[in-house]
Design a protein around this motif. Structure first.
Motif: not given
Length: 192
Positions: A35-39, A51-61, A63-70
């Motif tokens: 995951r990419l963990r953004f503050t 972001i969820k629709e981007l090819p290569g992105v598995i999902g987004v979380v 909670k407390a941090q904005f996480q992009v699952v790659i």
């Protein structure tokens, strides 16, 4: 780490950067194994659906941090994001500017301290699991030299955890790392 074929990491990084609100919305960025963990300064500027629709992105979380699952390619996307957004410079300019309620700030500090330690703790835990399998199913003797060496290596991260935490905390709070490690060493000194 093996790089996925047919994946344009630079384009994916640019799309993610645009959809999290751009450079100016990022306080800090780190990555873990998947995951990419953004503050972010303002989470509402991030467009989760795009972001969820981007090819290569598995999902987004979010909670407390904005996480992009790659997934396994996270390091490649992270490197491109750092280049595109000059995020190392951005992080130093934004240090200490994280706003939020007390719980969010506490989570921000704790994740910042423990994030760098995850690899060492996970590796130590995996070695302990391997040692357990070797002793239970393959007859490795607990009195043998091989057992002792593997056990010693697996215990090292846990035994010296106060020193590792002290170092990571000093980095997070931008203070003297050697002094912090000396204080952490007091906790593991054998004569205490």
């Amino acid at each position: 780490m093996k790089r996925s074929k047919n994946m344009n990491f630079q384009k994916l990084a640019a799309d993610i950067l645009k959809n999290v609100g751009g450079n100016e919305n990022i306080i800090s960025l780190v990555h873990c194994a998947t995951r990419l963990r953004f503050t972010l300064k303002n989470v509402s500027k991030a467009n989760e659906e795009k972001i969820k629709e981007l090819p290569g992105v598995i999902g987004v979380v979010n909670k407390a941090q904005f996480q992009v699952v790659i997934g396994n390619d996270v390091a490649f996307v992270y490197n491109e994001l750092i280049k595109l957004g000059d995020l190392k410079k951005q992080e130093s300019e934004n240090s200490g500017k994280f706003k939020g309620n007390i719980f969010e700030r506490l989570i921000y500090v704790i994740t910042g301290i423990f994030q760098p330690l995850i690899a060492a703790i996970a590796a130590a835990g995996m070695l302990k699991a391997v040692l357990l399998i070797l002793t239970n199913y393959f007859g490795l003797s607990k009195d043998g030299q091989n057992y002792q060496i593997i056990n010693f290596v697996a215990d090292a991260a846990f035994y010296f955890l106060p020193i590792l935490i002290a170092h990571s905390t000093a980095v997070k709070f931008k203070t003297n790392q050697y002094l912090a490690m000396a204080v952490g060493a007091l906790l593991v000194h054998p004569s205490r």
